[in-house]
Motif scaffolding. Structure first.
Motif, short mmCIF file in Angstrom:
data_model
loop_
_atom_site.label_atom_id
_atom_site.label_comp_id
_atom_site.label_asym_id
_atom_site.label_seq_id
_atom_site.Cartn_x
_atom_site.Cartn_y
_atom_site.Cartn_z
N LYS A 258 4.45 -0.68 -5.34
CA LYS A 258 5.20 -2.17 -5.85
C LYS A 258 5.92 -2.59 -4.75
O LYS A 258 6.13 -3.76 -4.84
N ARG A 259 6.35 -2.00 -3.92
CA ARG A 259 7.12 -2.45 -2.63
C ARG A 259 6.34 -3.09 -1.77
O ARG A 259 6.86 -3.38 -0.52
N GLY A 260 5.03 -2.69 -1.70
CA GLY A 260 3.92 -3.18 -0.81
C GLY A 260 4.01 -2.13 0.54
O GLY A 260 3.43 -2.78 1.80
N GLU A 261 4.59 -1.06 0.48
CA GLU A 261 4.49 -0.16 1.56
C GLU A 261 3.22 0.64 1.62
O GLU A 261 3.14 1.75 1.45
N ARG A 262 2.10 -0.17 2.12
CA ARG A 262 1.07 0.65 2.16
C ARG A 262 0.83 1.78 3.37
O ARG A 262 -0.06 2.71 3.00
N LYS A 263 1.61 1.64 4.40
CA LYS A 263 1.51 2.71 5.35
C LYS A 263 1.86 4.10 4.84
O LYS A 263 1.44 4.99 5.01
N ALA A 264 2.96 3.85 4.14
CA ALA A 264 3.48 5.09 3.53
C ALA A 264 2.49 5.89 2.49
O ALA A 264 2.45 6.82 2.26
N LEU A 265 1.82 5.08 1.87
CA LEU A 265 0.83 5.29 0.79
C LEU A 265 -0.35 6.23 1.39
O LEU A 265 -0.91 6.78 0.89
N HIS A 266 -0.50 6.10 2.62
CA HIS A 266 -1.62 6.69 3.35
C HIS A 266 -1.07 8.35 3.53
O HIS A 266 -1.96 9.06 3.39
N TRP A 267 -0.07 8.33 3.81
CA TRP A 267 0.45 10.03 3.55
C TRP A 267 0.41 10.49 2.25
O TRP A 267 -0.08 11.55 2.10
N TRP A 268 0.71 9.60 1.39
CA TRP A 268 0.63 10.05 -0.16
C TRP A 268 -0.58 10.27 -0.34
O TRP A 268 -1.03 11.34 -1.20
N ALA A 269 -1.68 9.51 -0.20
CA ALA A 269 -3.15 9.85 -0.35
C ALA A 269 -3.51 11.08 0.41
O ALA A 269 -4.40 11.82 -0.23
#
Length: 129
Positions: free
Chosen positions: A46-57
């Motif tokens: 929701k905050r648009g932080e796609r790079k952090a989502l790579h770690w999540w994935a």
């Protein structure tokens, strides 16, 4: 399903630690944890932080891989090694999420704690079998 455990299965025949929870605890715990993992990811998305989502994935991929290595591959030693990498991925995700939204980082702390406990359980299986 990779985590399916039934009577007479490989898992049922393993020696386990005295503190190993009963089998019914695992789906309850994982359902709650997956809800918090999803909510944390949504807060970051929701905050648009796609790079952090790579770690999540990445940690989700390793989470799934552990089940296949352990339950399908019957490779407790490799599963333990994989889980140590998973723990590092989760810890890194917690740190990255925390900097963006402390709620998202905090939502992953029970997951990190459970995986820490799971490392102990997996290590006990390796030691006892």
């Amino acid at each position: 399903m990779a985590t399916e455990v039934g009577p007479g299965s490989w898992y049922a025949g393993l020696q386990k630690a005295s503190f190993n929870p009963p089998n019914w605890v695992f789906p309850v715990a994982w359902n709650l944890l997956y809800a918090t993992i999803a909510l944390a990811g949504w807060l970051i998305w929701k905050r648009g932080e796609r790079k952090a989502l790579h770690w999540w994935a990445a940690q989700l991929v390793f989470n799934l891989a552990w089940s296949w290595i352990f339950f399908r591959g019957h490779a407790a030693v490799w599963a333990l090694a994989e889980m140590l990498v998973l723990w590092l991925l989760i810890a890194t995700t917690v740190a990255k999420f925390w900097r963006i939204d402390t709620r998202a980082g905090a939502l992953l702390l029970p997951y990190l704690a459970w995986v820490t406990f799971a490392i102990t359980l997996n290590g006990a299986i390796v030691a006892l079998n």
